[in-house]
Design an enzyme around this catalytic site. Structure first.
Site, mmCIF file in Angstrom:
data_model
loop_
_atom_site.group_PDB
_atom_site.id
_atom_site.type_symbol
_atom_site.label_atom_id
_atom_site.label_comp_id
_atom_site.label_asym_id
_atom_site.label_seq_id
_atom_site.Cartn_x
_atom_site.Cartn_y
_atom_site.Cartn_z
ATOM 1 N NE ARG A 43 19.333 -17.280 44.554
ATOM 2 C CZ ARG A 43 19.573 -17.106 43.272
ATOM 3 N NH1 ARG A 43 20.733 -16.646 42.872
ATOM 4 N NH2 ARG A 43 18.663 -17.421 42.383
ATOM 5 C CE LYS A 73 14.515 -14.362 24.972
ATOM 6 N NZ LYS A 73 15.898 -14.613 25.411
ATOM 7 N N GLY A 114 13.050 -14.064 39.432
ATOM 8 C CA GLY A 114 13.602 -12.901 40.117
ATOM 9 C C GLY A 114 12.691 -11.686 40.095
ATOM 10 N N GLY A 148 15.338 -20.069 37.056
ATOM 11 C CA GLY A 148 15.497 -20.995 35.932
ATOM 12 C C GLY A 148 15.194 -22.427 36.329
HETATM 13 P P1 ADP Z 1 10.948 -13.397 36.107
HETATM 14 O O1 ADP Z 1 12.279 -12.790 36.478
HETATM 15 O O2 ADP Z 1 9.914 -13.195 37.175
HETATM 16 O O3 ADP Z 1 11.090 -14.820 35.660
HETATM 17 P P2 ADP Z 1 11.123 -12.449 33.394
HETATM 18 O O4 ADP Z 1 12.574 -12.237 33.593
HETATM 19 O O5 ADP Z 1 10.672 -13.519 32.486
HETATM 20 O O6 ADP Z 1 10.390 -12.601 34.813
HETATM 21 O O7 ADP Z 1 10.483 -11.088 32.824
HETATM 22 C C1 ADP Z 1 10.530 -9.890 33.535
HETATM 23 C C2 ADP Z 1 10.591 -8.699 32.639
HETATM 24 O O8 ADP Z 1 9.515 -8.684 31.730
HETATM 25 C C3 ADP Z 1 10.492 -7.403 33.422
HETATM 26 O O9 ADP Z 1 11.692 -6.679 33.254
HETATM 27 C C4 ADP Z 1 9.327 -6.675 32.761
HETATM 28 O O10 ADP Z 1 9.527 -5.287 32.632
HETATM 29 C C5 ADP Z 1 9.237 -7.327 31.420
HETATM 30 N N1 ADP Z 1 7.932 -7.158 30.785
HETATM 31 C C6 ADP Z 1 6.753 -7.638 31.206
HETATM 32 N N2 ADP Z 1 5.754 -7.251 30.389
HETATM 33 C C7 ADP Z 1 6.307 -6.504 29.401
HETATM 34 C C8 ADP Z 1 5.795 -5.829 28.242
HETATM 35 N N3 ADP Z 1 4.490 -5.857 27.953
HETATM 36 N N4 ADP Z 1 6.664 -5.176 27.456
HETATM 37 C C9 ADP Z 1 7.982 -5.168 27.768
HETATM 38 N N5 ADP Z 1 8.535 -5.784 28.826
HETATM 39 C C10 ADP Z 1 7.703 -6.449 29.644
HETATM 40 MG MG MG Z 2 13.929 -12.074 35.247
#
Ligand code: ADP
Ligand code: MG
Length: 393
Positions: free
Chosen positions: A36, A197, A350, A373
């Site tokens: 960053r 989520k 992230g 976000g």
């Molecule tokens: P990003 O940071 O790329 O936006 P998120 O924060 O939305 O992604 O989600 C990342 C998390 O989702 C990771 O910690 C990963 O382990 C979890 N995850 C992905 N698939 C599953 C699953 N089937 N069950 C539980 N956790 C999951």
């Molecule tokens: Mg994340």
């Protein structure tokens, strides 16, 4: 982008107050990733070259309105100074006499980094008096903090109503790349949405249904959709109160030109741990005591094919619990596919960025977004408050 940028304004000799996103990861002794800070260098250097006196503002962590010694910006100033090859002045405050003296003491081309703006509760409240106090330090405001542009805080939004306000080069680039993917993508356009989520991703899925040609769903998000399709998902992580919403999105997808793809097979284990047996099941065979922790090999093949033939790819969210090796295959395969896709590729979030870095493929991505976000909100079709407040071109 219809907003003015630092190229549209005269900055020579002026105190230019630049909101950057130096919210870097720390491990107690130092900065573990300076991406960053590096991302802000083009704007800082362009301003220095043009003879501006550069006053930087940032937040770091979540001090929640009090001074937290571990969240002071001095170590960041040190790293910035190394990267710029010049000294960076600091202040132990971001408003008031000390900050004003530091800003006033800068000569053209010199740089100062003021203290963490979130040491003041007024920052996140977007308190107009605090925005005015910040504005005292500059003649012109530049927002280059894309990662914080979805927040209407005093240093990202309020201040833009007090000083003439324009975009920095990083903010401009983020909006240009994400904006053209949404507005005029080279087709086929595939979007991969994973993560945990559904509630975080509903709006982006909804918006992309009207833009993308293929929407590939994985991760915990897919579990809620599988439930909406009527499948048994055992003890998988999902959001029971979002199943109806997922069903609605599936219906909308049916009426749109976008193909929404869900896993056809899944990797299942009794626990989210690396020392338990795991097994691949077709989606209609998931055992009642199992947890779906990754997409299965057949799904990987379908998704990889879609990515390989796409000319535009957006990826947000891992496809499985990739931090645990037995459940990382789906995410690793998609990271490789995105990395090798010759089209325009954009990665935000992230955890998705971490997966791309682990695969050593960051260099092959067209654009790695600095704002998780913020990129999600932008891709959801929302106007970011920190952008809305900037001067129109
Ligand atoms: P990003 O940071 O790329 O936006 P998120 O924060 O939305 O992604 O989600 C990342 C998390 O989702 C990771 O910690 C990963 O382990 C979890 N995850 C992905 N698939 C599953 C699953 N089937 N069950 C539980 N956790 C999951
Ligand atoms: Mg994340």
């Amino acid at each position: 982008m219809n907003k003015q940028t630092i190229r549209d304004v005269a900055v020579a000799g002026k105190r230019v107050l630049v909101r950057v996103d130096f919210n870097v990861p720390l491990d107690g002794t130092g900065i573990t990733d300076d991406t960053r800070i590096r991302a802000a260098l083009p704007t800082i250097n362009a301003l220095r070259d043009a003879g501006a006196r550069v006053v930087l503002l940032s937040h770091l962590g979540r001090p929640k309105g009090t001074v937290v010694a571990a969240l002071r910006l001095a170590p960041v100033a040190e790293r910035l100074s190394e990267l710029l090859g010049t000294s960076v002045a600091t202040s132990t405050a971001c408003i008031g006499p000390e900050a004003e003296a530091v800003a006033a003491g800068l000569r053209p081309g010199e740089v100062a980094l003021l203290e963490n703006v979130r040491f003041h509760a007024a920052e996140e409240r977007n308190d107009p008096a605090f925005a005015r106090a910040l504005a005292e330090l500059g003649d012109l405001y530049v927002n280059d903090a894309f990662g914080a542009a979805h927040r209407a805080h005093a240093s990202t939004e309020g201040i833009a109503h007090v000083l003439p306000a324009v975009a920095g080069l990083l903010l401009e680039r983020e909006l240009a790349v994400l904006g053209s993917a949404l507005e005029q993508p080279e087709r086929p356009f595939a979007a991969i949405i994973g993560g945990v989520k559904v509630s975080d991703k509903i709006e982006v899925i909804d918006h992309l249904l009207t833009r993308a040609d293929e929407l590939l769903i994985g991760g915990g998000v897919a579990n809620t959709f599988l439930r909406a399709q009527g499948y048994e998902i055992g003890r998988s992580r999902h959001e029971p109160d979002k199943v109806a919403l997922a069903a609605e999105l599936l219906e909308r997808a049916g009426q749109s030109d976008c193909e929404l793809l869900l896993p056809t097979d899944v990797v299942v284990a009794p626990e989210a741990a690396d020392d338990v047996p795991h097994q691949v099941f077709a989606v209609d065979q998931t055992p009642a005591n199992g947890m779906i922790l990754d997409i299965g090999p057949q799904t990987v093949q379908h998704y990889v094919q879609a990515v390989e033939s796409a000319h535009t790819v957006i990826w947000n969210g891992p496809l499985g619990l990739f931090e645990i090796e037995p459940f990382s295959a789906g995410t690793r395969a998609l990271a490789a596919a995105v990395g090798h896709c010759p089209g325009t590729t954009i990665v935000g979030g992230g955890d998705s960025i971490a997966a791309i870095e682990q695969a050593g493929l960051s260099d092959r991505i067209t654009h790695v977004s600095t704002g998780g976000g913020a990129s999600l909100e932008f891709l959801s079709g929302r106007m970011l408050p920190g952008v809305a407040a900037l001067a129109e071109r």
